[in-house]
Design an enzyme around this catalytic site. Structure first.
Site, PDB file in Angstrom:
ATOM      1  N   ASN A 201       0.572  -1.175  -0.159  1.00  0.00           N
ATOM      2  CA  ASN A 201      -0.013  -0.087   0.038  1.00  0.00           C
ATOM      3  C   ASN A 201       0.674   1.288  -0.058  1.00  0.00           C
ATOM      4  OD1 ASN A 201       0.950  -1.037   2.500  1.00  0.00           O
ATOM      5  ND2 ASN A 201      -0.718  -0.138   3.649  1.00  0.00           N
ATOM      6  N   GLU A 205       3.858   8.950  -5.079  1.00  0.00           N
ATOM      7  CA  GLU A 205       2.975   9.224  -6.319  1.00  0.00           C
ATOM      8  C   GLU A 205       3.157  10.957  -6.944  1.00  0.00           C
ATOM      9  OE1 GLU A 205      -0.855   6.835  -6.777  1.00  0.00           O
ATOM     10  OE2 GLU A 205      -1.528   9.081  -6.342  1.00  0.00           O
ATOM     11  N   GLY A 373      -6.240   7.972  -2.289  1.00  0.00           N
ATOM     12  CA  GLY A 373      -7.456   7.227  -2.911  1.00  0.00           C
ATOM     13  C   GLY A 373      -6.970   5.813  -3.464  1.00  0.00           C
ATOM     14  N   HIS A 398      -8.808   8.199   6.671  1.00  0.00           N
ATOM     15  CA  HIS A 398      -7.355   8.443   6.380  1.00  0.00           C
ATOM     16  C   HIS A 398      -7.244   7.641   4.840  1.00  0.00           C
ATOM     17  CE1 HIS A 398      -7.123   4.001   6.348  1.00  0.00           C
ATOM     18  NE2 HIS A 398      -5.704   4.013   6.187  1.00  0.00           N
ATOM     19  N   GLY A 401      -9.787   2.937   1.836  1.00  0.00           N
ATOM     20  CA  GLY A 401      -9.956   1.754   2.566  1.00  0.00           C
ATOM     21  C   GLY A 401     -10.364   0.485   1.683  1.00  0.00           C
TER      22      GLY A 401
HETATM   23  P1  5GP Z   1      -3.237   2.428   4.569  1.00  0.00           P
HETATM   24  O1  5GP Z   1      -2.603   3.163   5.387  1.00  0.00           O
HETATM   25  O2  5GP Z   1      -4.491   1.846   5.021  1.00  0.00           O
HETATM   26  O3  5GP Z   1      -2.452   1.123   4.347  1.00  0.00           O
HETATM   27  O4  5GP Z   1      -3.462   3.071   3.174  1.00  0.00           O
HETATM   28  C1  5GP Z   1      -4.244   4.300   3.114  1.00  0.00           C
HETATM   29  C2  5GP Z   1      -4.744   4.385   1.944  1.00  0.00           C
HETATM   30  O5  5GP Z   1      -3.979   4.818   0.690  1.00  0.00           O
HETATM   31  C3  5GP Z   1      -5.581   3.195   1.399  1.00  0.00           C
HETATM   32  O6  5GP Z   1      -6.804   3.224   2.044  1.00  0.00           O
HETATM   33  C4  5GP Z   1      -5.938   3.659   0.021  1.00  0.00           C
HETATM   34  O7  5GP Z   1      -7.117   4.288  -0.178  1.00  0.00           O
HETATM   35  C5  5GP Z   1      -4.761   4.651  -0.222  1.00  0.00           C
HETATM   36  N1  5GP Z   1      -3.736   4.041  -1.199  1.00  0.00           N
HETATM   37  C6  5GP Z   1      -3.310   2.850  -1.304  1.00  0.00           C
HETATM   38  N2  5GP Z   1      -2.146   2.854  -2.431  1.00  0.00           N
HETATM   39  C7  5GP Z   1      -2.484   3.937  -3.023  1.00  0.00           C
HETATM   40  C8  5GP Z   1      -1.870   4.468  -4.221  1.00  0.00           C
HETATM   41  O8  5GP Z   1      -0.874   3.617  -4.790  1.00  0.00           O
HETATM   42  N3  5GP Z   1      -1.907   5.699  -4.559  1.00  0.00           N
HETATM   43  C9  5GP Z   1      -3.003   6.455  -3.908  1.00  0.00           C
HETATM   44  N4  5GP Z   1      -3.062   7.675  -4.490  1.00  0.00           N
HETATM   45  N5  5GP Z   1      -3.532   6.030  -3.129  1.00  0.00           N
HETATM   46  C10 5GP Z   1      -3.291   4.741  -2.171  1.00  0.00           C
HETATM   47 MN    MN Z   2      -0.854   4.116   5.934  1.00  0.00          MN
HETATM   48 MN    MN Z   3       1.683   1.703   6.575  1.00  0.00          MN
END
Ligand code: 5GP
Ligand code: MN
Ligand code: MN
Length: 473
Positions: A201, A205, A373, A398, A401
């Site tokens: 994740n 970007e 997102g 945050h 999801g």
């Molecule tokens: P988490 O902290 O729960 O792992 O991720 C936070 C959020 O980052 C996720 O819920 C998802 O909406 C967003 N996310 C994950 N990968 C990407 C990505 O490659 N690009 C963008 N813009 N958002 C991402």
């Molecule tokens: Mn995170």
């Molecule tokens: Mn993390």
């Protein structure tokens, strides 16, 4: 799910007294659409947390909720300092995972035609992937310094600028860090991972401001349609992960001593006022500072790579840190006159205008709330609003999801074909596996999520960013 009562638009409550030992109600902030996606296990996890010692007010669950380790991702829990507990699982394995947004003077047309080559270059320069190691090798004493100084350590080493520090939550360094409470294992894991993105994740970007909802605030932030930004999402890498592992074990071992009865061992916790609780708090803050330094380095080397790729000066690039925030953290804050430990797991702080913790530059607009997102659609910038202090301990969602597990996402890709899913997106990664797990379809529509926090008055939508190219772990 049947036990939840719809109190008003976007508000579902599990009233106090619904489950055994429940001390406070649990509020779920959801649209009808997101309510449909709510998992039974996430309800159960939030309900479990509402029985913990010293829990105050209510448990709040954000619209991007999904099941986590013990406590749901998207959950907010506050505990009293006198008789409350501190729960590593309710802060998360990736301590101070968070998001940073950097603005530049570049326009979409400067980047879009060369985005493939640019992302390949970023892939070369910015270490990413499982267990990836960086160019920075730290001795034990240097790592101790990182854990105390946070982002400032990175700035002092030339990764960024003094002004950056003013635009980071808690100025990029939490005061209660003491690395003597961090294990040798954590030190070993952290020694070569500073300045690395990590896996899954996490990402770096390149984005473009796509649409503006509040012109006045966007203007104050110095952001306009077509402007190029850099978003970084990473945390404390193996260093923070090991701190969580270590203290979950210590918590489990100390449960009997403190007479703590748990509905789920994953919620293993310690009294804040115990030796163990204080030790975790100091170790957790150390890991948080490591993460602040990590994002400081990542943002800087990404900007530097873009600058070198385009053969322009720092001035021409116009690097400017908008904000950097934590979304997995436990912080001591005053809410409604009480000093509390606020656990935010997959939840972002969203302090309103004139809150003393909001940087001077943003005092009259509120704290920037950065909501990624997915790789294909968009991400959002909001600002904190006064209602957040009333109904969520100053917190917002945050991200989007997940809706699909990693395994399901891979199956989906095998059926549909990666090329067809990604179309003209530019996504680079060390391994193809990560991209398969991280397709846009694996996430909820983030616009639906931010719509809920906006409607509730927790945070206000300011603008939307669209991805130009993504580096995945
Ligand atoms: P988490 O902290 O729960 O792992 O991720 C936070 C959020 O980052 C996720 O819920 C998802 O909406 C967003 N996310 C994950 N990968 C990407 C990505 O490659 N690009 C963008 N813009 N958002 C991402
Ligand atoms: Mn995170
Ligand atoms: Mn993390």
């Amino acid at each position: 799910k049947e036990l939840l009562v719809k109190e008003s638009d976007y508000v579902y409550v599990l009233p106090k007294g619904t489950v055994q030992g429940q001390k406070v109600p649990v509020y779920f902030y959801l649209s009808d659409k997101l309510f449909e996606l709510l998992e039974e296990d996430a309800i159960k996890q939030a309900a479990n947390a509402s029985t913990l010692p010293g829990v105050e007010g209510a448990i709040y669950v954000m619209p991007d909720v999904h099941v986590g380790y013990g406590f749901p991702v998207g959950g907010v829990m506050a505990t009293r300092l006198e008789d409350g507990i501190i729960s590593p699982g309710s802060i998360g394995y990736d301590i101070n995972c968070g998001v940073r947004l950097i603005a530049t003077n570049l326009r979409a047309e400067d980047i879009v035609p060369v985005r493939k080559q640019l992302m390949e270059r970023i892939l070369q320069e910015v270490p990413a992937g499982v267990g990836s190691t960086g160019k920075i090798k730290l001795s034990r004493s240097e790592l101790r310094e990182v854990a105390v100084k946070g982002a400032r350590w990175a700035v002092e080493r030339g990764f960024g600028f003094e002004e950056d520090l003013e635009h980071i939550e808690s100025f990029g360094a939490l005061p209660n860090a003491d690395p003597s409470y961090v294990s040798t294992d954590a030190f070993d894991r952290g020694s070569d991972e500073l300045g690395t993105v990590g896996s899954g994740n996490h990402f770096v970007e390149v984005q473009v401001v796509d649409e503006i909802y509040d012109q006045e605030i966007a203007k104050k932030l110095g952001l306009d349609v077509g402007q190029v930004c850099i978003m970084v999402h990473s945390g404390s890498r193996g260093f923070g992960h090991q701190v969580c592992v270590d203290y979950l074990r210590i918590a489990r071992e100390s449960l009997k001593r403190y007479n703590i009865d748990l509905p789920d061992m994953q919620l293993a916790c310690m009294p804040i006022n115990s030796e163990e609780g204080q030790a975790y708090f100091k170790a957790m803050n150390s890991a948080a500072n490591y993460a602040f330094a990590n994002r400081q380095i990542l943002g800087f080397i990404t900007a530097d790579t873009i600058r070198k790729f385009l053969r322009i000066s720092w001035q021409e690039l116009g690097y400017r840190l908008i904000y950097d925030l934590a979304h997995n953290i436990g912080k001591v804050e005053i809410h409604k006159g009480k000093k509390l430990l606020v656990h935010r797991k997959g939840a972002t702080r969203a302090f309103p205008p004139y809150n003393p913790e909001v940087p001077p530059a943003y005092r009259d607009i509120g704290q920037p709330v950065l909501i990624p997102g997915d790789i294909g659609r968009y991400s959002f910038l909001l600002v904190g609003q006064p209602r957040s202090m009333e109904i969520s301990f100053g917190s917002a969602c945050h991200g989007a999801g997940r809706v699909m597990s990693r395994t399901k996402a891979k199956e989906f890709v095998k059926k549909e074909g990666l090329e067809k899913i990604l179309k003209d997106l530019v996504v680079v990664a060390r391994g193809k596996g990560t991209i398969m797990e991280e397709i846009p379809q694996a996430y909820k529509d983030v616009s639906e999520v931010v719509r809920v926090v906006d409607a509730l008055g927790i945070a206000k939508m300011v603008l939307r960013l669209r991805p130009v190219g993504t580096l995945k772990g």
